[in-house]
Design a protein around this motif. Structure first.
Motif, mmCIF file in Angstrom:
data_model
loop_
_atom_site.group_PDB
_atom_site.id
_atom_site.type_symbol
_atom_site.label_atom_id
_atom_site.label_comp_id
_atom_site.label_asym_id
_atom_site.label_seq_id
_atom_site.Cartn_x
_atom_site.Cartn_y
_atom_site.Cartn_z
ATOM 1 N N UNK A 272 0.548 -1.398 -0.409
ATOM 2 C CA UNK A 272 0.157 -0.335 0.160
ATOM 3 C C UNK A 272 1.193 1.336 0.509
ATOM 4 N N UNK A 273 0.769 2.253 -1.017
ATOM 5 C CA UNK A 273 1.175 3.492 -0.730
ATOM 6 C C UNK A 273 0.107 4.534 -0.194
ATOM 7 N N UNK A 274 0.376 5.204 0.443
ATOM 8 C CA UNK A 274 -0.123 6.905 1.455
ATOM 9 C C UNK A 274 0.127 7.598 0.707
ATOM 10 N N UNK A 275 -0.872 8.178 0.536
ATOM 11 C CA UNK A 275 -0.425 10.074 -0.722
ATOM 12 C C UNK A 275 -1.517 10.139 0.628
ATOM 13 N N UNK A 276 -1.522 11.865 -0.123
ATOM 14 C CA UNK A 276 -1.958 13.251 0.828
ATOM 15 C C UNK A 276 -2.698 14.045 -0.133
ATOM 16 N N UNK A 277 -3.293 14.675 -0.766
ATOM 17 C CA UNK A 277 -4.110 15.137 -1.431
ATOM 18 C C UNK A 277 -3.674 16.616 -0.530
ATOM 19 N N UNK A 278 -2.767 17.177 -0.007
ATOM 20 C CA UNK A 278 -3.104 18.413 0.689
ATOM 21 C C UNK A 278 -3.105 19.969 -0.440
ATOM 22 N N UNK B 110 -11.331 22.935 4.567
ATOM 23 C CA UNK B 110 -11.346 21.280 3.654
ATOM 24 C C UNK B 110 -10.812 20.368 4.855
ATOM 25 N N UNK B 111 -11.428 19.251 4.388
ATOM 26 C CA UNK B 111 -10.620 18.193 5.441
ATOM 27 C C UNK B 111 -9.382 17.344 4.284
ATOM 28 N N UNK B 112 -7.918 17.678 4.450
ATOM 29 C CA UNK B 112 -7.206 17.463 3.326
ATOM 30 C C UNK B 112 -7.385 15.271 3.422
ATOM 31 N N UNK B 113 -7.782 15.325 2.274
ATOM 32 C CA UNK B 113 -7.662 13.957 2.060
ATOM 33 C C UNK B 113 -6.447 12.987 2.219
ATOM 34 N N UNK B 114 -6.538 11.548 2.189
ATOM 35 C CA UNK B 114 -5.658 10.356 3.194
ATOM 36 C C UNK B 114 -6.141 9.690 1.543
ATOM 37 N N UNK B 115 -4.749 9.011 1.065
ATOM 38 C CA UNK B 115 -5.544 8.488 -0.150
ATOM 39 C C UNK B 115 -4.592 7.069 0.156
ATOM 40 N N UNK B 116 -5.287 5.928 -0.707
ATOM 41 C CA UNK B 116 -4.526 5.013 -0.461
ATOM 42 C C UNK B 116 -4.514 4.053 -1.754
#
Length: 141
Positions: free
Chosen positions: A59-65, A130-136
């Motif tokens: 799993x890779x974790x990204x942050x849509x900041x 906005x709540x910054x999304x965390x993406x898997x």
């Protein structure tokens, strides 16, 4: 930083990363970088951006900041419309993967790890309503 400057730096980083196989551009602010390619939700064209990432197994974790801007980054809106993405890690081939936004419980679990990896995310979250999304991003099943 203005949106146009972000776009220019992103394009430059992508070109250098590709040209060197990730030897140059693989780290930024003490974190690993990858190239994420999404399909444009309006155009259907491929778009590639360099992003910081964390990993947990496959799993890779990204942050849509988007640096705490008031809106989500384009890459996030694109993968929300089409979750099939391509990821390129340093010194590796591109890999087709599936992206999804973390659930609220998953985000709560990961947010402290994300901020520990790069404290700037905490400031970005303070800058925006906005709540910054965390993406898997995971291998397709």
């Amino acid at each position: 930083m203005r949106d146009s400057a972000v776009k220019r730096w992103s394009t430059f980083h992508t070109v250098v990363f590709r040209a060197t196989g990730g030897l140059v551009g693989k780290r930024l602010v003490d974190n690993d970088m990858l190239l994420l390619t999404t399909t444009g939700r309006a155009t259907g064209r491929k778009h590639t951006v360099p992003l910081l990432f964390l990993s947990a197994g496959d799993r890779i974790v990204l942050v849509a900041s988007y640096g705490g801007r008031y809106r989500h980054p384009e890459w996030y809106l694109n993968l929300d419309a089409d979750p099939i993405v391509s990821v390129r890690l340093p010194m590796r081939r591109r890999r087709r993967m599936l992206a999804r936004t973390a659930s609220p419980v998953e985000r709560d679990e990961w947010w402290p790890k994300i901020v520990e990896a790069y404290g700037g995310y905490e400031e970005y979250q303070r800058r925006t309503d906005r709540e910054i999304p965390v993406v898997f991003v995971e291998p397709p099943v």
